[in-house]
Motif scaffolding. Structure first.
Motif, short mmCIF file in Angstrom:
data_model
loop_
_atom_site.label_atom_id
_atom_site.label_comp_id
_atom_site.label_asym_id
_atom_site.label_seq_id
_atom_site.Cartn_x
_atom_site.Cartn_y
_atom_site.Cartn_z
N PHE A 284 42.52 42.86 50.34
CA PHE A 284 42.20 41.69 49.53
C PHE A 284 43.26 40.64 49.82
N TYR B 183 44.83 37.10 49.38
CA TYR B 183 44.80 36.13 48.29
C TYR B 183 46.06 35.27 48.31
N SER C 148 48.72 33.67 45.31
CA SER C 148 49.05 33.72 43.88
C SER C 148 48.84 32.37 43.20
N SER D 142 41.24 32.91 43.95
CA SER D 142 41.75 34.27 44.21
C SER D 142 41.78 35.08 42.93
N ARG D 143 42.22 34.47 41.84
CA ARG D 143 42.26 35.19 40.56
C ARG D 143 40.85 35.56 40.10
N GLU E 88 39.56 38.42 42.23
CA GLU E 88 40.19 39.69 41.85
C GLU E 88 39.47 40.31 40.66
N LEU F 116 36.10 41.66 41.90
CA LEU F 116 36.32 42.90 42.63
C LEU F 116 36.56 44.06 41.67
N ALA F 117 37.37 43.84 40.66
CA ALA F 117 37.65 44.89 39.67
C ALA F 117 36.35 45.33 38.98
N LYS G 229 46.35 44.76 48.25
CA LYS G 229 46.37 43.32 47.97
C LYS G 229 47.43 42.69 48.84
N ASP H 155 49.23 39.11 49.68
CA ASP H 155 49.48 37.69 49.40
C ASP H 155 49.78 37.03 50.74
N PRO I 211 40.20 33.53 48.61
CA PRO I 211 40.35 34.95 48.90
C PRO I 211 39.40 35.41 50.01
N LEU J 3 38.01 39.28 51.59
CA LEU J 3 37.99 40.75 51.57
C LEU J 3 37.68 41.24 52.97
#
Length: 101
Positions: A17, A19, A21, A26-27, A30, A33-34, A50, A52, A69, A71
């Motif tokens: 992943f 990304y 910060s 990106s957030r 995430e 994805l979760a 992950k 960065d 982001p 994947l």
């Protein structure tokens, strides 16, 4: 244990992943994805890493990451799937479908 699995070692694919910060998308990704991995208990489908892009520009370059982001699924030492800037759970589910339960 299945008989076939005892004859060869099966390793889980890596899910990278990429990304930043400082990136709102990106957030959000995430979180998407979760949710995808949480559904039907897919946490064990991948070894998730992950990355960065600010901390690891070398990996971003190696995997030709142009947007975050992104994947990337690496299975059997080869890139098997790539998804840049997923817009939601459906995008991620579709890209990861071959590995999800």
């Amino acid at each position: 244990m299945h008989a076939a699995s005892s004859t060869r070692t099966v390793t889980r694919p890596r899910l990278l992943f990429f990304y930043s910060s400082t990136s709102g998308s990106s957030r959000r990704a995430e979180g998407f994805l979760a949710q995808v991995l949480q559904r039907r208990r897919n946490h064990e489908s991948f070894r998730v890493h992950k990355v960065d892009v600010t901390d690891r520009p070398d990996l971003a370059e190696r995997f030709r990451i142009e947007q975050v982001p992104t994947l990337v699924v690496v299975d059997d030492k080869r890139v098997r799937a790539r998804l840049s800037v997923p817009r939601g759970c459906a995008d991620i589910s579709e890209a990861l479908a071959p590995w999800l339960k």
